[in-house]
Design a protein around this motif. Structure first.
Motif, PDB file in Angstrom:
ATOM      1  N   HIS A  72       0.884  -1.175   0.000  1.00 29.41           N
ATOM      2  CA  HIS A  72       0.000   0.000   0.000  1.00 29.41           C
ATOM      3  C   HIS A  72       0.913   1.214   0.000  1.00 29.41           C
ATOM      4  O   HIS A  72       2.134   1.075   0.074  1.00 29.41           O
ATOM      5  CB  HIS A  72      -0.966  -0.010   1.185  1.00 29.41           C
ATOM      6  CG  HIS A  72      -0.326   0.059   2.541  1.00 29.41           C
ATOM      7  ND1 HIS A  72       0.520  -0.919   3.018  1.00 29.41           N
ATOM      8  CD2 HIS A  72      -0.388   0.998   3.532  1.00 29.41           C
ATOM      9  CE1 HIS A  72       0.916  -0.594   4.241  1.00 29.41           C
ATOM     10  NE2 HIS A  72       0.391   0.569   4.561  1.00 29.41           N
TER      11      HIS A  72
ATOM     12  N   HIS B 185       1.168   4.009   2.074  1.00 28.50           N
ATOM     13  CA  HIS B 185       1.591   4.834   3.220  1.00 28.50           C
ATOM     14  C   HIS B 185       3.082   5.112   3.096  1.00 28.50           C
ATOM     15  O   HIS B 185       3.840   4.278   2.602  1.00 28.50           O
ATOM     16  CB  HIS B 185       1.287   4.114   4.542  1.00 28.50           C
ATOM     17  CG  HIS B 185      -0.159   4.209   4.931  1.00 28.50           C
ATOM     18  ND1 HIS B 185      -0.768   3.262   5.712  1.00 28.50           N
ATOM     19  CD2 HIS B 185      -1.095   5.150   4.643  1.00 28.50           C
ATOM     20  CE1 HIS B 185      -2.043   3.626   5.898  1.00 28.50           C
ATOM     21  NE2 HIS B 185      -2.255   4.751   5.253  1.00 28.50           N
TER      22      HIS B 185
ATOM     23  N   ASP C  22       0.027  -3.973   6.012  1.00 25.67           N
ATOM     24  CA  ASP C  22      -0.609  -3.520   7.251  1.00 25.67           C
ATOM     25  C   ASP C  22      -2.063  -3.973   7.333  1.00 25.67           C
ATOM     26  O   ASP C  22      -2.850  -3.407   8.087  1.00 25.67           O
ATOM     27  CB  ASP C  22      -0.542  -1.987   7.357  1.00 25.67           C
ATOM     28  CG  ASP C  22       0.872  -1.490   7.589  1.00 25.67           C
ATOM     29  OD1 ASP C  22       1.798  -2.313   7.693  1.00 25.67           O
ATOM     30  OD2 ASP C  22       1.047  -0.252   7.670  1.00 25.67           O
TER      31      ASP C  22
ATOM     32  N   HIS D 160      -7.330  -1.006   5.268  1.00 21.48           N
ATOM     33  CA  HIS D 160      -6.270  -0.175   5.865  1.00 21.48           C
ATOM     34  C   HIS D 160      -5.952   0.978   4.909  1.00 21.48           C
ATOM     35  O   HIS D 160      -5.716   2.106   5.335  1.00 21.48           O
ATOM     36  CB  HIS D 160      -5.035  -1.031   6.121  1.00 21.48           C
ATOM     37  CG  HIS D 160      -3.862  -0.253   6.644  1.00 21.48           C
ATOM     38  ND1 HIS D 160      -3.818   0.281   7.910  1.00 21.48           N
ATOM     39  CD2 HIS D 160      -2.688   0.085   6.047  1.00 21.48           C
ATOM     40  CE1 HIS D 160      -2.662   0.911   8.079  1.00 21.48           C
ATOM     41  NE2 HIS D 160      -1.965   0.818   6.974  1.00 21.48           N
TER      42      HIS D 160
HETATM   43 ZN   LIG Z   1       0.050   1.490   6.522  1.00 22.58          ZN
END
Ligand SMILES: [Zn+2]
Length: 206
Positions: free
Chosen positions: A68, A70, A151, A132
């Motif tokens: 992902h 982030h 995550d 998430h």
């Molecule tokens: Zn994350």
């Protein structure tokens, strides 16, 4: 030429920060590298290119796969791409998150549910597991009996959903429908912290 062994998983931990919604936290991220003696795929590109290259060694990197977008998972992805000359792969639903960290460069290849990534004689299967983050994916490796969950699932339960672009109902649905459908003995390699198994987390959430 080095002898080709069976595919394996290599691991290190890299320390840095995670910033979202105006707050910054100290975090330790797992670096996962899967492949054989010749080639590998890097899963997530956290805080330090040097930390990742130490795990890669002399091998050819076929892809940089982001679970992902982030910032603690993609921060050095473009710099790593420059160094090893490999495509960055990301689910396009995470574009808004990617752009919080990287305003001038994009990733190379869109991930989608069902995409297969071949490396070192084994195959990673992409599971789209939003919650998430909208573009969160897990990478299931049936040959090795493991799944890389980023995550989405940790030892102890689902990933956090308290911040922007997260959805608690959606992550619960993703975990139940996709991850809990995997064999119970499947080893879960997480984005932060210790391994677990599908069976252990299923029992905990039952
Ligand atoms: Zn994350």
């Amino acid at each position: 030429m080095a002898a080709r062994g069976p595919a394996r998983v290599d691991h290190a931990v890299s320390s840095g920060t995670f910033t979202l919604d105006g707050e910054t936290f100290e975090v330790d991220n797992n670096i996962w590298v899967i492949g054989d003696d010749e080639e590998c795929v890097v899963i997530d590109a956290p805080h330090s290119v040097a930390d990742i290259l130490e795990v890669v060694g002399q091998r050819t990197v076929k892809a940089i796969v982001c679970t992902h977008a982030h910032d603690d998972h993609v921060r050095v992805a473009p710099a790593l791409r420059e160094t090893v000359v490999a495509p960055i792969m990301l689910h396009p639903a995470d574009k808004p998150l990617w752009e919080l960290t990287h305003t001038d460069v994009l990733w190379d290849v869109d991930l989608a549910d069902g995409v297969r990534i071949e490396v070192g004689g084994t195959t990673l299967e992409v599971l789209h597991t939003p919650g998430h983050a909208p573009g969160a994916v897990c990478l299931y490796v049936p040959d090795l009996g493991c799944v890389f969950t980023g995550d989405t699932l940790f030892q102890g339960g689902p990933g956090a959903t308290g911040r922007s672009y997260s959805d608690a109902d959606l992550i619960a649905q993703s975990i139940r429908a996709r991850l809990f459908a995997l064999p119970e003995e499947t080893v879960v390699h997480t984005g932060h912290g210790a391994d677990t198994t599908i069976g252990a987390e299923k029992a905990r959430l039952a």
